[in-house]
Motif scaffolding. Structure first.
Motif, PDB file in Angstrom:
ATOM      1  N   GLU A 212      42.428  83.353 -68.965  1.00 40.02           N
ATOM      2  CA  GLU A 212      43.126  83.171 -67.689  1.00 40.02           C
ATOM      3  C   GLU A 212      44.387  82.331 -67.889  1.00 40.02           C
ATOM      4  O   GLU A 212      45.457  82.636 -67.335  1.00 40.02           O
ATOM      5  CB  GLU A 212      42.209  82.499 -66.677  1.00 40.02           C
ATOM      6  CG  GLU A 212      42.872  82.214 -65.339  1.00 40.02           C
ATOM      7  CD  GLU A 212      41.968  81.426 -64.392  1.00 40.02           C
ATOM      8  OE1 GLU A 212      42.431  81.110 -63.279  1.00 40.02           O
ATOM      9  OE2 GLU A 212      40.819  81.118 -64.759  1.00 40.02           O
ATOM     10  N   CYS A 216      48.423  83.323 -67.321  1.00 42.42           N
ATOM     11  CA  CYS A 216      49.339  82.574 -66.449  1.00 42.42           C
ATOM     12  C   CYS A 216      50.529  82.021 -67.224  1.00 42.42           C
ATOM     13  O   CYS A 216      51.330  81.249 -66.678  1.00 42.42           O
ATOM     14  CB  CYS A 216      48.595  81.436 -65.769  1.00 42.42           C
ATOM     15  SG  CYS A 216      47.405  81.972 -64.535  1.00 42.42           S
ATOM     16  N   SER A 227      43.150  76.232 -61.770  1.00 38.98           N
ATOM     17  CA  SER A 227      42.479  77.492 -61.493  1.00 38.98           C
ATOM     18  C   SER A 227      41.589  77.321 -60.278  1.00 38.98           C
ATOM     19  O   SER A 227      40.594  76.593 -60.321  1.00 38.98           O
ATOM     20  CB  SER A 227      41.650  77.914 -62.712  1.00 38.98           C
ATOM     21  OG  SER A 227      40.842  79.027 -62.404  1.00 38.98           O
ATOM     22  N   SER A 375      46.413  79.379 -60.105  1.00 42.50           N
ATOM     23  CA  SER A 375      45.871  80.730 -60.197  1.00 42.50           C
ATOM     24  C   SER A 375      44.584  80.820 -59.387  1.00 42.50           C
ATOM     25  O   SER A 375      44.096  79.829 -58.843  1.00 42.50           O
ATOM     26  CB  SER A 375      45.586  81.092 -61.668  1.00 42.50           C
ATOM     27  OG  SER A 375      44.539  80.285 -62.177  1.00 42.50           O
ATOM     28  N   ALA A 404      44.570  87.137 -63.630  1.00 45.93           N
ATOM     29  CA  ALA A 404      45.180  86.428 -64.748  1.00 45.93           C
ATOM     30  C   ALA A 404      44.407  86.662 -66.039  1.00 45.93           C
ATOM     31  O   ALA A 404      45.003  86.808 -67.112  1.00 45.93           O
ATOM     32  CB  ALA A 404      45.270  84.936 -64.436  1.00 45.93           C
ATOM     33  N   VAL A 431      54.236  87.919 -68.222  1.00 46.12           N
ATOM     34  CA  VAL A 431      53.908  86.975 -67.155  1.00 46.12           C
ATOM     35  C   VAL A 431      55.180  86.690 -66.374  1.00 46.12           C
ATOM     36  O   VAL A 431      56.137  86.135 -66.915  1.00 46.12           O
ATOM     37  CB  VAL A 431      53.313  85.666 -67.708  1.00 46.12           C
ATOM     38  CG1 VAL A 431      52.946  84.735 -66.559  1.00 46.12           C
ATOM     39  CG2 VAL A 431      52.087  85.958 -68.575  1.00 46.12           C
TER      40      VAL A 431
END
Length: 473
Positions: A212, A216, A227, A375, A404, A431
């Motif tokens: 993840e 990002c 997160s 995220s 992500a 990204v």
């Protein structure tokens, strides 16, 4: 010719499969929810039957059915699964028992064979790799917890005592590869089950949090990622394997030789937001009409002043393991507050908790974060993003796309297949910043003063909750 990459993101609640183009654009998606966990007795939390594989295969079929291009233009698939799970396999790679969830008490201790036909013990990513490729290989970067792995070398340890401590034999363990390496290729059987092209390279990634973070664009130590999921965590990256930290823990990163640092977090974090939404009941849904209840709450709460007119929320809806008596708190009702105040106070409680925990991690690392990337599902709220910017007093950034981990998996596949020459180049290409929120100085001043009060609440409520726990549990 445009090349395409598939990212598999097997999360805690669903399996998501996304087809990306080489610039990170989403071309097709498939999502299949996981079945409820099987919990036949305390401490046992299993994925029923073959649910992880079944959900991934079904999500792949949906994504491939929606893919408008030529499947031969898909060059690789990156595989990311939930961390801390444990799969116990027979010699042919089939499950000897259901996959243990990360919440299962058994995964935190030494392995004890429960069947006579156990040949391999691996992670969920190792098991799915075998289903996709037939190979007994796995990413080194998903072996967190009770495994005999050398976290400096990213390989199995040489010390026999490590195997004795984990209850594992070297012969039971898969071959390890680094993130961005090819694990194998999709077999004919897997192609029939998933719709993925036979022969497609399957690429190693890492644990879901690290993937993840990669998705990002977290490659710079001066950037903090928050997160916003069921478990909320703050993350940054670096090139030191730090094993003696007190305010964070070190995890494998998604790039070989890079580690992910994770701050203390919030258990049942964004779950608390959903809990409050559902608590409002059918009346709130009816009143929202064509809008989502969350959209109504965000709009109403944006009109509430910072500090929610004195309402503070402390998010211990799931008590920490070192203070099992602790409860969540909402303090400061005086008649002015309505549902919008409660909602905003929950968002503020999340932001203030994570600012304090991220600051503690940054201090121990000797790092001053210059920006915050947010995220997870909570990042879709403009109000949440603004509250994060005001509390952290830093520019707060959202990136394009809502998977992500899927994007991070595709980045690993892009590196392995030569679509991009490096992790830095792949992240730069794939990204894309969606927008950023600047802190409001007046709001930031309010939150700066409130954070000290918020951090001190449990020192006063712990004694109360110890007493109530003794009475009603």
């Amino acid at each position: 010719m445009t090349r395409y990459l598939v990212g598999i993101d097997n999360g805690s609640q669903s399996s998501k499969v996304t087809v990306f183009d080489e610039r990170g654009g989403v071309v097709a998606e498939g999502r299949v929810p996981l079945r409820p966990n099987h919990t036949p007795e305390p401490g046992v939390v299993e994925h029923p039957d073959d649910d992880l594989w079944d959900s991934i295969a079904a999500a792949c079929r949906l994504a491939m059915a929606a893919f408008p291009g030529d499947p031969s233009d898909i060059v690789g698939v990156g595989l990311c699964t939930i961390r801390f799970c444990r799969a116990v396999l027979r010699a042919d790679g089939s499950l000897a028992q259901p996959v243990m969830s990360w919440m299962d008490a058994r995964v935190g201790g030494p392995f004890v064979a429960e069947h006579d036909d156990v040949a391999y013990v691996t992670t969920s990513s190792g098991y799915v790799t075998h289903r996709l490729t037939g190979a007994f290989r796995d990413t080194a970067a998903n072996y967190q917890g009770s495994w005999p792995i050398d976290t400096d070398t990213w390989r199995w340890a040489d010390d026999p005592a490590r195997y004795a401590a984990t209850g594992l034999d070297r012969s039971q363990l898969f071959e390890l590869v680094d993130p961005g390496a090819v694990l194998g290729t999709v077999t004919a059987d897997a192609a029939a089950a998933t719709g993925l092209p036979e022969g497609l390279p399957v690429v190693a990634t890492a644990n879901d949090k690290a993937v993840e973070a990669l998705g990002c664009g977290l490659l710079d130590p001066s950037t903090l990622l928050v997160s916003l999921g069921t478990y909320i965590a703050g993350m940054s990256v670096g090139e030191r394997n730090i094993t003696s930290a007190t305010d964070f823990w070190t995890n494998f990163g998604s790039e070989p030789g890079r580690w992910l640092y994770e701050s203390g977090g919030i258990r049942r974090g964004m779950w608390t937001v959903s809990w409050f939404r559902d608590l409002l009941g059918p009346g709130a849904v009816a009143a929202a009409g064509d809008e989502r209840v969350e959209d109504v709450l965000n709009r109403e709460a944006a009109q509430v002043p910072p500090g929610s007119d004195g309402l503070l929320t402390v998010l211990d809806w799931l008590a920490p393991t070192d203070a099992p008596f602790r409860k969540g708190s909402m303090l400061g009702f005086d008649g002015r507050q309505g549902r919008a105040h409660v909602y905003r106070s929950i968002l503020e409680g999340i932001a203030m908790t994570m600012r304090n925990r991220a600051d503690a991690m940054g201090t121990e690392l000797g790092t001053c974060y210059e920006r915050v990337v947010v995220s997870g599902g909570g990042s879709s709220s403009d109000l949440m993003m603004q509250v994060m910017a005001d509390v952290f007093q830093r520019p707060t950034i959202r990136v394009v796309g809502d998977s992500a981990a899927g994007r991070g998996a595709a980045i690993c596949a892009a590196v392995a297949t030569g679509v991009h020459p490096s992790f830095d180049a792949a992240a730069a290409a794939m990204v894309v910043e969606r927008d950023r929120f600047a802190p409001d100085p007046e709001h930031a001043a309010v939150y700066d003063a409130l954070r000290a009060v918020h951090a001190d609440v449990t020192a006063h409520t712990d004694a109360v909750y110890r007493r109530t726990a003794a009475i009603v549990g």
